[in-house]
Motif scaffolding. Structure first.
Motif, mmCIF file in Angstrom:
data_model
loop_
_atom_site.group_PDB
_atom_site.id
_atom_site.type_symbol
_atom_site.label_atom_id
_atom_site.label_comp_id
_atom_site.label_asym_id
_atom_site.label_seq_id
_atom_site.Cartn_x
_atom_site.Cartn_y
_atom_site.Cartn_z
ATOM 1 N N TYR B 10 0.695 -1.233 0.097
ATOM 2 C CA TYR B 10 0.199 0.020 0.196
ATOM 3 C C TYR B 10 0.915 1.428 0.037
ATOM 4 N N PHE B 14 0.458 3.937 -2.977
ATOM 5 C CA PHE B 14 0.376 5.468 -2.559
ATOM 6 C C PHE B 14 1.431 6.116 -3.486
ATOM 7 N N SER B 64 -8.467 -2.338 -3.199
ATOM 8 C CA SER B 64 -7.296 -1.561 -2.363
ATOM 9 C C SER B 64 -6.487 -0.649 -3.287
ATOM 10 N N CYS B 68 -6.363 3.230 -2.495
ATOM 11 C CA CYS B 68 -5.136 3.785 -2.498
ATOM 12 C C CYS B 68 -5.160 5.277 -2.987
#
Lengths: 216, 216, 216
Positions: B10, B14, B64, B68
């Motif tokens: 993640y 990001f 996700s 993100c």
């Protein structure tokens, strides 16, 4: 022993890679960037074809394409500017490779069970798409859309293949006929500066209609 | 509970998304455009890898990555110019993500039964291709072909993975070794402005040979 | 007999192809280049969708898309500049096609077993990605990232589809609802020049921070 078909394949790969590497060097790419552009020029068309045919890209199980591109890079590093004197030689190799790649593209598509017209499209994509990605990566307008007949030669070669099947010619003869048609069309187009007409009718200097148009 | 691997994933997503969003904002893209460029930067490399491996792209079953990227966009909208002061922080996150994505790319390729050299190529493609699509969408020449070692760091990390296998190291050690190699190579290259040589030999100011060349 | 759905499909394909061909003619592409850009604009979104869904691209077994693009090219060659007076008509057709393509993209994705949020993304990709490839091939910054709501209209239409399912509406009603939402959103955005906010915060004229940023 290396077969005649393999010689054609490696010669074509080398010539396509050199074409990408030379353009990359004009824009001062580093060695790695030049290698990537050369590789993408050489394998881009076949990779698109294999993705569309839902099969595993040809270069992922056979290292010779990466090696061929590495040799092309080494060649460009060692000989530098002198390569420019070989422009015509490379053009010949490039055109031989083009004829060969078109036939490979057509046959892979037919083997996958698609109709002949799809195979003609895929033959042209195999031959010409590498150069399109090359130009996109170099942030240039793709040359094949404006210059002498290139992708069109692939289509004409595909139609020759089609006619060969219609007239029930021998498989090997169809291959040679199709590749030769691509090669001769291309060479004649370059020699006599034959191009397709430019699409006209949307003039510049007419900012108002342009604006309307771009507001799409 | 969230695992260490997920934190890496993640964080990297990001940082990649922020990189795309910041470039998009420099060209005055709207929020949606910035989101798309951020998303493509974050998932582009893995999507290419999965298409080439003929498997379903990873982000299509797991929301996700889209979330993100949405958080990254919100972050950019809220903090705007202040983000620039965090450039170095983002660079660190981006590099951590790069090391992680390379290892994921290598292992997915090996799992699919391809040889090690293919996995090295696919690891580099996973890490670096998102940035290439970003630059293509922004109509810029891809940065990775001219700037400090970036994709090359992925290749070197892939070779470290290869060596780890040859020396029959433990799987977890190989992963850490490979990711660390990517990260250190990248950080050292940025710190000391280490780049690859530029390919020379095709000079400008020689319009004639240029013309010949472009007539390909 | 040709069905209502097919009329929508061919109208949309024609309008998308005309859009590509007109932009290509502004950059003086030859006939073949204009055809390729038109074709890619028309089939690009659906091709990306099918590749991501790991299914065979829709146009490879059905020649009508290539024929439709050929008719669009013929139309552009014959009528040239006069087409500009039809800008609004084409915009309407283009928008009808957009609504239709979004619904097709959503349903193909749901049929392949993916969750609803993936279908929303894929519906937008089907509708908007053709225009992105068109702009990349023309070496332009993609319009959809800066102009009136276009891809965002596809997302809103996808959310309408989602709500229709949540409220257990009839399948045909959901389709009409979703397509109408896309079309109305798009038309209202163009009519009232509604756009998304531009992402701010990274100013130009600050070469130093720019430099740091670009050194990524």
């Amino acid at each position: 022993m290396i077969s005649f078909v393999e010689i054609l394949e490696y010669t074509g790969t080398f010539a396509f890679a050199i074409s990408g590497i030379r353009y990359a060097s004009l824009q001062k790419f580093d060695w790695f960037g030049a290698y990537v552009v050369g590789l993408v020029t050489a394998i881009g068309g076949g990779t698109l074809r294999d993705l569309l045919l839902n099969s595993s890209p040809f270069w992922m199980t056979e290292p010779s394409y990466l090696i061929c591109t590495a040799i092309a890079l080494l060649f460009a590093i060692l000989f530098g500017e002198k390569i420019n004197h070989l422009s015509n030689t490379f053009m010949i190799f490039d055109t031989l490779g083009l004829g060969f790649f078109v036939v490979v593209g057509i046959e892979k598509t037919l083997d996958a069970g698609f109709p002949m017209w799809t195979a003609v499209v895929m033959g042209a994509a195999t031959g010409a798409f590498g150069g399109v990605i090359r130009d996109v990566l170099l942030n240039q307008e793709p040359l094949i859309f404006r210059k002498e007949i290139y992708a069109m030669a692939c289509v004409i070669g595909g139609i020759a293949y089609w006619l060969g099947i219609e007239f029930q010619l021998n498989a090997a003869i169809i291959q040679v006929l199709s590749a030769t048609t691509v090669i001769l069309t291309r060479l004649l187009a370059v020699r006599y500066h034959i191009g397709l007409p430019v699409l006209k009718g949307y003039n510049e200097g007419n900012n108002n209609s342009d604006e309307t148009f771009h507001s799409k």
